[in-house]
Design a protein around this motif. Structure first.
Motif, PDB file in Angstrom:
ATOM      1  N   TYR A 195       0.828  -1.212   0.000  1.00  0.00           N
ATOM      2  CA  TYR A 195       0.000   0.000   0.000  1.00  0.00           C
ATOM      3  C   TYR A 195       0.854   1.250   0.000  1.00  0.00           C
ATOM      4  CZ  TYR A 195      -3.146   3.592   1.785  1.00  0.00           C
ATOM      5  OH  TYR A 195      -3.854   4.756   1.961  1.00  0.00           O
ATOM      6  N   LEU A 196       1.907   1.258   0.826  1.00  0.00           N
ATOM      7  CA  LEU A 196       2.785   2.426   0.895  1.00  0.00           C
ATOM      8  C   LEU A 196       3.520   2.653  -0.415  1.00  0.00           C
ATOM      9  CD1 LEU A 196       4.253   1.970   4.497  1.00  0.00           C
ATOM     10  CD2 LEU A 196       2.487   3.588   3.743  1.00  0.00           C
ATOM     11  N   ARG A 199       1.141   4.168  -2.967  1.00  0.00           N
ATOM     12  CA  ARG A 199       0.876   5.569  -2.652  1.00  0.00           C
ATOM     13  C   ARG A 199       2.020   6.465  -3.099  1.00  0.00           C
ATOM     14  NH1 ARG A 199      -2.921   7.256   1.040  1.00  0.00           N
ATOM     15  NH2 ARG A 199      -2.060   9.307   0.454  1.00  0.00           N
ATOM     16  N   ARG A 200       3.257   5.999  -2.937  1.00  0.00           N
ATOM     17  CA  ARG A 200       4.408   6.823  -3.308  1.00  0.00           C
ATOM     18  C   ARG A 200       4.546   6.934  -4.818  1.00  0.00           C
ATOM     19  NH1 ARG A 200       9.817   5.723  -0.076  1.00  0.00           N
ATOM     20  NH2 ARG A 200      10.286   7.592  -1.331  1.00  0.00           N
ATOM     21  N   GLU A 202       2.046   7.087  -6.970  1.00  0.00           N
ATOM     22  CA  GLU A 202       0.956   7.857  -7.571  1.00  0.00           C
ATOM     23  C   GLU A 202       1.427   9.261  -7.899  1.00  0.00           C
ATOM     24  OE1 GLU A 202      -2.258   7.835  -4.852  1.00  0.00           O
ATOM     25  OE2 GLU A 202      -2.910   5.795  -5.337  1.00  0.00           O
ATOM     26  N   GLN A 204       1.625  13.258  -8.304  1.00  0.00           N
ATOM     27  CA  GLN A 204       1.125  14.337  -7.464  1.00  0.00           C
ATOM     28  C   GLN A 204       0.304  15.297  -8.312  1.00  0.00           C
ATOM     29  OE1 GLN A 204       1.509  14.420  -4.200  1.00  0.00           O
ATOM     30  NE2 GLN A 204       2.697  12.488  -4.264  1.00  0.00           N
TER      31      GLN A 204
END
Length: 208
Positions: A195-196, A199-200, A202, A204
C-alpha cells in the motif's frame, strides 16, 4: 410437653415486671384467659447475638482469550488481589472444561504450601506445571505441548484464608495450526508495504 422462658407483664401477676417465670403448655390457657388479660413477651436468655466479622472478597485476574500454536508451550497467567497476607494456607485450583461440553470443570492442578498436585484429568497430568510466585500474587501455570483437544476454558481459583470469597477467572484457549500466526502477520506486513509503495508511485496533482 415443653417449657419456655418468658417475661410476664400481667396486671394480676405477683412477679415484678421483667422477672422470669416457667410457663408450660398447660399454663398458657390460664395465662391468656380473659381473667388474666395482659401482654406476654418472650425473651431468649440463652442465645446471645453473634457479630459476624466482615470478610473481603478476593479478586482474580486472567486474560479472557488466548491463542496458542499446536505443539508449543502455553503460559496461562493468573494474578490475584487480597487484603490478607499470603500464607502457607493460600491455595490455587486450576480447572478445565472442553469446548462444546456442558460437563462440570475438572481440576488439572492444585497448589498449596509451595507444592503442586496433579488433578484427576489424565489429559494434563504430565503436561501441566506450576509457573507462579505466591509472594508476588502470581498463580500462573504452563501447559506443555498444546494439542487441539486442549481447546476449552481454563479457570483459576484462589483462596487466601480468611479471604476466600470471590469469583474465579476464566480464560478460553484456542489451539491453532502451527505457523498460522506468523503467516497472518506476514500477510499484514506485505499488505501494508504494498500500500505504501503504491501511494508513493501515484502522481502528485496540484489543485487550484
Amino acid at each position: 410437653d415443653f417449657t419456655m422462658k418468658t417475661v410476664v407483664f400481667l396486671s394480676n401477676n405477683k412477679k415484678k415486671p421483667g422477672q422470669y417465670s416457667d410457663v408450660t403448655r398447660s399454663d398458657l390457657g390460664s395465662v391468656l384467659a380473659p381473667s388474666g388479660i395482659g401482654s406476654l413477651h418472650c425473651s431468649d436468655a440463652v442465645n446471645k447475638p453473634r457479630i459476624l466479622s466482615a470478610v473481603s472478597a478476593i479478586e482474580i485476574f486472567s486474560p479472557v482469550e488466548l491463542f496458542v500454536e499446536n505443539g508449543t508451550t502455553a503460559t496461562l497467567t493468573c494474578s490475584f488481589k487480597s487484603k490478607e497476607a499470603v500464607s502457607s494456607a493460600t491455595s490455587v485450583t486450576w480447572s478445565f472444561q472442553p469446548d462444546g461440553e456442558n460437563t462440570q470443570q475438572t481440576v488439572i492442578l492444585y497448589h498449596l504450601g509451595g507444592t503442586s498436585y496433579p488433578g484427576s484429568l489424565a489429559q494434563f497430568n504430565v503436561r501441566v506445571e506450576w509457573a507462579g510466585d505466591m509472594n508476588k500474587r502470581d498463580a500462573s501455570i504452563r501447559v506443555l505441548q498444546m494439542q487441539f483437544k486442549d481447546n476449552g476454558t481454563f479457570s483459576c481459583d484462589v483462596k487466601n484464608p480468611p479471604d476466600i470469597t470471590g469469583q474465579s477467572s476464566h480464560t478460553r484457549v484456542l489451539v491453532i495450526v502451527g505457523g498460522v500466526i506468523g503467516a497472518v502477520i506476514g500477510i499484514i506486513l506485505i499488505s501494508v508495504v504494498t500500500y505504501l509503495i503504491i501511494r508513493r508511485q501515484e502522481p502528485q496533482h496540484d489543485y487550484e
